[in-house]
Design a protein around this motif. Structure first.
Motif, short mmCIF file in Angstrom:
data_model
loop_
_atom_site.label_atom_id
_atom_site.label_comp_id
_atom_site.label_asym_id
_atom_site.label_seq_id
_atom_site.Cartn_x
_atom_site.Cartn_y
_atom_site.Cartn_z
N SER A 177 0.82 -1.22 0.00
CA SER A 177 0.00 0.00 0.00
C SER A 177 0.85 1.27 0.00
O SER A 177 0.42 2.31 -0.46
N PRO A 191 -0.34 3.51 -3.41
CA PRO A 191 -1.38 4.04 -2.52
C PRO A 191 -2.74 4.14 -3.24
O PRO A 191 -2.81 4.25 -4.45
N ASN A 192 -3.78 4.05 -2.47
CA ASN A 192 -5.16 4.20 -2.94
C ASN A 192 -5.60 3.11 -3.91
O ASN A 192 -6.57 3.30 -4.64
N ARG A 193 -4.89 2.01 -3.98
CA ARG A 193 -5.27 0.90 -4.85
C ARG A 193 -5.04 -0.41 -4.11
O ARG A 193 -3.98 -0.62 -3.55
#
Length: 151
Positions: free
Chosen positions: A52, A56-58
């Motif tokens: 992460s 990030p954000n996936r």
């Protein structure tokens, strides 16, 4: 005097690089690439914070899992011991083997994660080393079956 130049083809063969053909793409390069997804999946399960931070954000867990299953399935589908099976059976057997292998690995990594102290580096090393070991054992197992069947 300069040493003779080696033929690029023999260098490629030495390194295990195969020519680009439909069969090599389906049954060598895709499974080879999916092995890296399998290793990434192991890290993602045992140390989710690491992945992460990189992405990030996936959440790429599903992508890594699908890629691992597809590559393992193609590898199993093309094994000599299945060549005499009907195409339907080959798909069924290879899909079963790939799903059991991949999901069983995820379960193993989740257990490892729950048993190991919360030390990111230890979890990452255990995840990667177990993925390499499991891939090696799986390949050896399939080679054994092929040999036992006379291939």
């Amino acid at each position: 005097m300069a040493s003779p130049r080696k033929c690029p083809v023999s260098i490629c063969e030495k390194w295990g690089i195969k020519p680009i053909t439909k069969n090599n793409i389906l049954y060598f390069y895709i499974p080879l690439q999916s092995a890296s997804s399998y290793a990434g999946l192991s890290v993602n399960v045992v140390n989710p914070n690491f992945v992460s931070r990189l992405i990030p954000n996936r959440d790429i867990t599903s992508l890594l899992l699908v890629n691992s299953v597809v590559g393992a399935g193609l590898h199993i589908y093309n094994r000599p011991h299945l060549l005499r099976a009907s195409p339907k059976e080959r798909v069924l057997f290879s899909a079963y083997g790939a799903v059991v292998f991949s999901f069983g690995s995820v379960l193993l990594w989740a257990v490892i994660r729950s048993l190991i102290p919360d030390r990111a580096s230890l979890c990452t090393v255990l995840g990667l080393s177990s993925s390499v070991a499991l891939l090696g054992i799986g390949k050896k197992y399939l080679d054994y079956i092929d040999t036992s069947c006379g291939y």
